[in-house]
Design a protein around this motif. Sequence first.
Motif, PDB file in Angstrom:
ATOM      1  N   LEU A 424       0.834  -1.212   0.000  1.00 33.45           N
ATOM      2  CA  LEU A 424       0.000   0.000   0.000  1.00 33.45           C
ATOM      3  C   LEU A 424       0.863   1.254   0.000  1.00 33.45           C
ATOM      4  O   LEU A 424       0.650   2.179  -0.794  1.00 33.45           O
ATOM      5  CB  LEU A 424      -0.926  -0.006   1.215  1.00 33.45           C
ATOM      6  N   VAL A 425       1.847   1.278   0.897  1.00 32.16           N
ATOM      7  CA  VAL A 425       2.699   2.468   1.009  1.00 32.16           C
ATOM      8  C   VAL A 425       3.523   2.657  -0.258  1.00 32.16           C
ATOM      9  O   VAL A 425       3.710   3.784  -0.736  1.00 32.16           O
ATOM     10  CB  VAL A 425       3.608   2.366   2.245  1.00 32.16           C
ATOM     11  N   LEU A 426       3.996   1.561  -0.842  1.00 35.16           N
ATOM     12  CA  LEU A 426       4.828   1.672  -2.037  1.00 35.16           C
ATOM     13  C   LEU A 426       4.026   2.071  -3.272  1.00 35.16           C
ATOM     14  O   LEU A 426       4.588   2.631  -4.213  1.00 35.16           O
ATOM     15  CB  LEU A 426       5.569   0.355  -2.275  1.00 35.16           C
ATOM     16  N   GLN A 427       2.732   1.796  -3.282  1.00 32.95           N
ATOM     17  CA  GLN A 427       1.903   2.355  -4.360  1.00 32.95           C
ATOM     18  C   GLN A 427       1.825   3.866  -4.219  1.00 32.95           C
ATOM     19  O   GLN A 427       1.944   4.608  -5.195  1.00 32.95           O
ATOM     20  CB  GLN A 427       0.503   1.766  -4.351  1.00 32.95           C
ATOM     21  N   ALA A 428       1.619   4.312  -2.977  1.00 29.18           N
ATOM     22  CA  ALA A 428       1.500   5.752  -2.734  1.00 29.18           C
ATOM     23  C   ALA A 428       2.843   6.463  -2.869  1.00 29.18           C
ATOM     24  O   ALA A 428       2.900   7.619  -3.314  1.00 29.18           O
ATOM     25  CB  ALA A 428       0.917   5.986  -1.341  1.00 29.18           C
ATOM     26  N   HIS A 429       3.924   5.790  -2.499  1.00 31.09           N
ATOM     27  CA  HIS A 429       5.263   6.400  -2.515  1.00 31.09           C
ATOM     28  C   HIS A 429       6.254   5.435  -3.164  1.00 31.09           C
ATOM     29  O   HIS A 429       7.115   4.865  -2.491  1.00 31.09           O
ATOM     30  CB  HIS A 429       5.712   6.740  -1.090  1.00 31.09           C
ATOM     31  N   PRO A 430       6.187   5.257  -4.463  1.00 31.68           N
ATOM     32  CA  PRO A 430       7.075   4.294  -5.133  1.00 31.68           C
ATOM     33  C   PRO A 430       8.545   4.669  -5.066  1.00 31.68           C
ATOM     34  O   PRO A 430       9.408   3.820  -5.301  1.00 31.68           O
ATOM     35  CB  PRO A 430       6.570   4.290  -6.575  1.00 31.68           C
ATOM     36  N   GLU A 431       8.825   5.927  -4.739  1.00 33.40           N
ATOM     37  CA  GLU A 431      10.220   6.359  -4.661  1.00 33.40           C
ATOM     38  C   GLU A 431      10.887   5.964  -3.352  1.00 33.40           C
ATOM     39  O   GLU A 431      12.105   6.097  -3.189  1.00 33.40           O
ATOM     40  CB  GLU A 431      10.289   7.879  -4.820  1.00 33.40           C
ATOM     41  N   MET A 432      10.116   5.445  -2.409  1.00 32.28           N
ATOM     42  CA  MET A 432      10.633   5.188  -1.073  1.00 32.28           C
ATOM     43  C   MET A 432      11.587   3.991  -1.078  1.00 32.28           C
ATOM     44  O   MET A 432      11.323   2.959  -1.691  1.00 32.28           O
ATOM     45  CB  MET A 432       9.467   4.932  -0.116  1.00 32.28           C
ATOM     46  N   SER A 433      12.708   4.130  -0.378  1.00 29.24           N
ATOM     47  CA  SER A 433      13.670   3.035  -0.267  1.00 29.24           C
ATOM     48  C   SER A 433      13.249   2.088   0.852  1.00 29.24           C
ATOM     49  O   SER A 433      12.385   2.404   1.687  1.00 29.24           O
ATOM     50  CB  SER A 433      15.074   3.586   0.027  1.00 29.24           C
TER      51      SER A 433
END
Length: 574
Positions: A424-433
């Motif tokens: 869920l978080v990576l859909q919202a923030h795909p740039e996140m490491s």
Amino acid sequence: MGISSRFWRRAGLIISTLILAIGMLPIGPAAAAPKDKANSKLLADAKENGEKEFRVIVVRSSDAKKVADKKAGKLAKDADEGDRNADKEVEGKGGKKVRELNKLGFVATVKGKHLDKISKHAAVNFVDIDAPMIPPAIDSTTLKPQGLEVAYQRTIGAADAWMAGITGAGVGVAVIDTGVNAALPDFNAADGSSRVIASLNFNPAAQYVADGYGHGTHVAGIIAGNSWFNPTTALQGKYIGVAPGAHIINLRTAADNGASNVSDVIAALDWAVANRLTYNIRVINLSMITNASGSRKQSMLAAAVERAWFSGIFVVVSAGNIGPNTASYAPANDPFVMVVGAADTKRTPGQSDDKIAGWSSYGNNEEGKARPDVVAPGRWIPSVLSSPSSVLGSRYSGRVMDPNYIWMSGTSMAAPVVAGAAALVLQAHPEMSNDELKWLMMNTSVPLAGEIGSGVGEINVTNMLNYTGTVGKANDGEQLADFLVGPDGLVSYSTSSWSTSSWSTSSWSTSSWSTSSWSTSSWSTSSWSTSSWSTSSWSTSSWSTSSWSTSAWSSTSSQSTASQSSEWSFVDIE
């Protein structure tokens, strides 16, 4: 939402430079290979049991001539550099090779009295135990299902994310487990296609990629199940996973009886790394631990999960279900993963009354670091049942709630809750490491006051998505596994420098686990044989027989001698 090119450029830099130090030692001022050439606990056990046969992973040293020939262009860049005298040494001691393990080495059975001498041979870089993998235990009590269907999703705030249009859409989650029944409608997309976008089998004793056991399908359903696509009206919307839009990559590592070994999991992890771009694999779920405790510094499994982490894949692992002071089992003793314990939600949507499940594993690892990192709902978790005739469906028929749905308990169930939340978080923030996501997950968790073994608390998706502060980075200063080295041979991880161009490819040493040896091309569909992977075992038409070659996976690599040494043990818990 598609993944940003900026993330993969950064992740690509890291994986192109991070290598496993099992071939040539790093050049530079630094720390090098492990001091010992074998797992110390393995050698101690072998010394006490000289006539016992041990199943081991033998890592070959680099062959100097092969290395020179590759540099001179006489061998392909992804050619095997390993010294095959290691194989002769094992066989000369009466050992039997079980399987090749990619270009890393091989799995063999050998008597304990020979292991010390084998480990000291010049052609051998390291010897590790190929321990059986075990999933955490499963609850066997009975329970009335009323009100259970969506409690855990509401507890962590996943439903709030869905209302905002965040479902994990397009994010690939690799499930390394007993397989996934991709034919079930819960894994469909709105257009009727399957969201199980790839299925592979890494266990030579298994005959197909589907799930006759049931554990992997249950795990996948917690991550991304969606009963809105069930044709039975009464079941539509009743059983929903945390990230119902995510894609599942089914990497089966267990035989039909549920048995699995470290080498099977390493092979699956390596495939996930090599194919992460093709399937947008941002998350791996490992609801299992080894049955052999020990230092993660000497663990090949730990090295493999760390390599996946530094390749840009968020690795989620279950803590185990054996209670206090049990934090020394890989990969749950590693810092470069998200270790998940189980919370008991009391079947309420709020978190104020949540407690740690009494059987959830916790403690300090051999380096004195507390585990788990976080907890998530793990008791009385309903999800998809692979089949009523599956092992779980037959063994625990009293827990079947509706046709093809069953509830289970364990950190096996808590880990996929976190894996789904990560999607869920990576859909919202795909740039996140990975380090940023781990930091965010831990720093927005809800503390469970007075609950020893609950890490920093229970994850909360709403808090993660609503966070407006500066996101930090986890794992700064953590030591790498002995098989990993960084620029100039550095073995300590720095979050401030690993994500920048100052870690250039030229400063990394070469080895048989370099990027060129584990590229997508070497794990492409063309390297899998039609003889061992029949078309009947594939759930989608995109995996046709014409795309599989007969050369790389010959019948000798899939012999019955590779069958696993023990069945996964399920212990009843409440």
